[in-house]
Write a protein that holds these residues in place. Sequence first.
Motif, PDB file in Angstrom:
ATOM      1  N   ASP A   1      -6.392  79.762 -49.012  1.00 11.97           N
ATOM      2  CA  ASP A   1      -5.998  79.144 -50.279  1.00 11.97           C
ATOM      3  C   ASP A   1      -7.173  79.034 -51.239  1.00 11.97           C
ATOM      4  O   ASP A   1      -7.119  79.541 -52.356  1.00 11.97           O
TER       5      ASP A   1
ATOM      6  N   GLU B   1     -10.067  69.770 -47.447  1.00 14.89           N
ATOM      7  CA  GLU B   1      -8.916  70.126 -46.624  1.00 14.89           C
ATOM      8  C   GLU B   1      -9.069  69.592 -45.194  1.00 14.89           C
ATOM      9  O   GLU B   1      -8.106  69.119 -44.586  1.00 14.89           O
TER      10      GLU B   1
ATOM     11  N   GLN C   1      -0.129  69.967 -44.120  1.00 14.71           N
ATOM     12  CA  GLN C   1       0.868  70.048 -43.054  1.00 14.71           C
ATOM     13  C   GLN C   1       1.638  71.357 -43.135  1.00 14.71           C
ATOM     14  O   GLN C   1       2.003  71.828 -44.215  1.00 14.71           O
ATOM     15  N   CYS C   2       1.882  71.950 -41.977  1.00 16.01           N
ATOM     16  CA  CYS C   2       2.666  73.177 -41.882  1.00 16.01           C
ATOM     17  C   CYS C   2       4.138  72.806 -41.690  1.00 16.01           C
ATOM     18  O   CYS C   2       4.523  72.304 -40.619  1.00 16.01           O
TER      19      CYS C   2
ATOM     20  N   THR D   1       3.114  78.625 -43.433  1.00 13.58           N
ATOM     21  CA  THR D   1       3.312  77.972 -44.720  1.00 13.58           C
ATOM     22  C   THR D   1       2.874  76.517 -44.599  1.00 13.58           C
ATOM     23  O   THR D   1       3.121  75.859 -43.584  1.00 13.58           O
ATOM     24  N   PHE D   2       2.208  76.012 -45.644  1.00 13.53           N
ATOM     25  CA  PHE D   2       1.657  74.659 -45.559  1.00 13.53           C
ATOM     26  C   PHE D   2       1.650  74.024 -46.938  1.00 13.53           C
ATOM     27  O   PHE D   2       1.751  74.698 -47.971  1.00 13.53           O
ATOM     28  N   ASN D   3       1.513  72.709 -46.954  1.00 13.84           N
ATOM     29  CA  ASN D   3       1.423  71.931 -48.185  1.00 13.84           C
ATOM     30  C   ASN D   3      -0.053  71.674 -48.469  1.00 13.84           C
ATOM     31  O   ASN D   3      -0.744  71.043 -47.670  1.00 13.84           O
ATOM     32  N   ARG D   4      -0.556  72.152 -49.612  1.00 20.01           N
ATOM     33  CA  ARG D   4      -1.990  72.057 -49.892  1.00 20.01           C
ATOM     34  C   ARG D   4      -2.423  70.638 -50.240  1.00 20.01           C
ATOM     35  O   ARG D   4      -3.623  70.379 -50.398  1.00 20.01           O
ATOM     36  N   TYR D   5      -1.491  69.700 -50.385  1.00 13.67           N
ATOM     37  CA  TYR D   5      -1.863  68.310 -50.671  1.00 13.67           C
ATOM     38  C   TYR D   5      -1.849  67.435 -49.414  1.00 13.67           C
ATOM     39  O   TYR D   5      -2.359  66.324 -49.441  1.00 13.67           O
ATOM     40  N   SER D   6      -1.263  67.942 -48.337  1.00 10.35           N
ATOM     41  CA  SER D   6      -1.293  67.221 -47.058  1.00 10.35           C
ATOM     42  C   SER D   6      -1.827  68.095 -45.937  1.00 10.35           C
ATOM     43  O   SER D   6      -2.184  67.595 -44.877  1.00 10.35           O
TER      44      SER D   6
ATOM     45  N   ASP E   1       7.403  70.880 -41.417  1.00 12.70           N
ATOM     46  CA  ASP E   1       7.589  69.484 -41.012  1.00 12.70           C
ATOM     47  C   ASP E   1       7.028  69.245 -39.619  1.00 12.70           C
ATOM     48  O   ASP E   1       7.344  68.247 -38.972  1.00 12.70           O
TER      49      ASP E   1
ATOM     50  N   SER F   1      -0.398  62.331 -49.014  1.00 18.53           N
ATOM     51  CA  SER F   1      -0.890  63.411 -49.861  1.00 18.53           C
ATOM     52  C   SER F   1      -2.233  63.011 -50.461  1.00 18.53           C
ATOM     53  O   SER F   1      -2.459  61.846 -50.779  1.00 18.53           O
TER      54      SER F   1
END
Length: 480
Positions: free
Chosen positions: A314, A324, A299-300, A292-297, A302, A340
Amino acid sequence: MEQRQVDVAIIGTGTAGMVAYKAARKHTDNVLAIEGGAYGTTCARIGCMPSKLLIAAAEAAHAARGADLFGVHVNDLSIDRRAVMARVRAERDGFVGSVLDAIDRFPPEHRLRGTARFVAPGRLVVDERIEIEAERIVIATGSHPHVPAFLQAAGDRLLANDTIFELEALPESMVVFGPGAIGLELGAALSRLGVRIRLFGVGGGIGGIADEAIRQCALDTFREAFPLDPSADVKQVRRTDEGVAVTFIDPQQGEVTETFEYLLAATGRRPNLASLALEKSGLALDDRGIPTFNRYSMQCGDQPVFMAGDVNADAPLLHEATDEGRLAGDNAGRWPEIRSGSRRAPLSIVFTDPQIIRVGVTGDLLQQRYGDGYAVGQVSFEDQGRSRVIGKNRGLLKVYGEHGSGQFLGAEMFGPAAEHIGHLLAWAVQQRMTVSQMLGMPFYHPVIEEGVRTALSDLNHALRIGPKMGERCLDCGPGA
């Protein structure tokens, strides 16, 4: 086993990995790029560029065949099947060469060949010979073709987009499974180059088109060139002495068996994750086994781990992989500070002829986000002036806008010059323009983009902002 410590380890040197490397180096020089396969990006080696080279050859053949429309007669048209593929490979190798030159400019100490896997959070082993302790890790391992088990019965006559361009000559026939972007582009191009094509799909989808009227327009158009069943009932695939025999249910003839020289599996791609031993990475995985990751950073969770490019499944497009990779590399380099980044307006293009585009918010997302708060405008290109002049008057464009604000939300199109129209519309989405603002922009005459103006005018009326257009726009010139 050799031990090594680095600030940033980047696994994969495709588009996302290369961009991540350059971004990370702005913050630290203790960077290591690890590559387990061949250098050279998916786009250059097996994707965007070789497919467009094949499409260019197909367009040349199609233009020659269609010249009669203009009173220009091309006699004795022939296609040199070896020469077509020779140019595809030669130009492809040139594009790959430019990527290899970029890799060669990485300092030798920043490059490592081998397959990496996690042995613990922040610890990698490469080919059981080097153990790497990395403070931050970027996963950019790309993707590979997904071939369903029943298609593997084609044996040595099975192709995917990572092998088809190695053919020394165009085949006589090919059955294609998967009417997505890859299958449609390659199938349509091969058909125009004289290859007997039949294309099968499941579920009824055509090139990712969401709108039913546009999908039907595309289906009718493609079926004029080659058999296409997007909801096929295929009973068997088997290798024979003659090639690949496919048994399927024909709506008119019942059960039919047809033999082809090759089978092309264009049935999607899957992230390259199997060799990473992610169960030892400490990362949370979704139900597909993808971190799982944040598509704006990028990062997986924390953790100081970032994912970029096709591997995160994605937005598997080159310009998205570039963005990316930049985000992932920058955040890996500046860790523990995380920033971000903005993402571009959605834009996808299928390079068939006519072309297919999707821009901004389309399909089910329109209903989910806006309910009854949006309106639709449209135009058919059958009677559009410039399209008629050049003999490409086939297609349909639908545009979407928000009630109240008049903001332009997105578009879907099957039609001429869609790759260029798609960019204009994507820019409008990203700039959050209103439909009225877009109509205030210049439209030259005669151009295909005048069809966009017609659709936007129709949308402006549907939004109750502008008047209904008449049968003909007297200000626009004939056929606009």
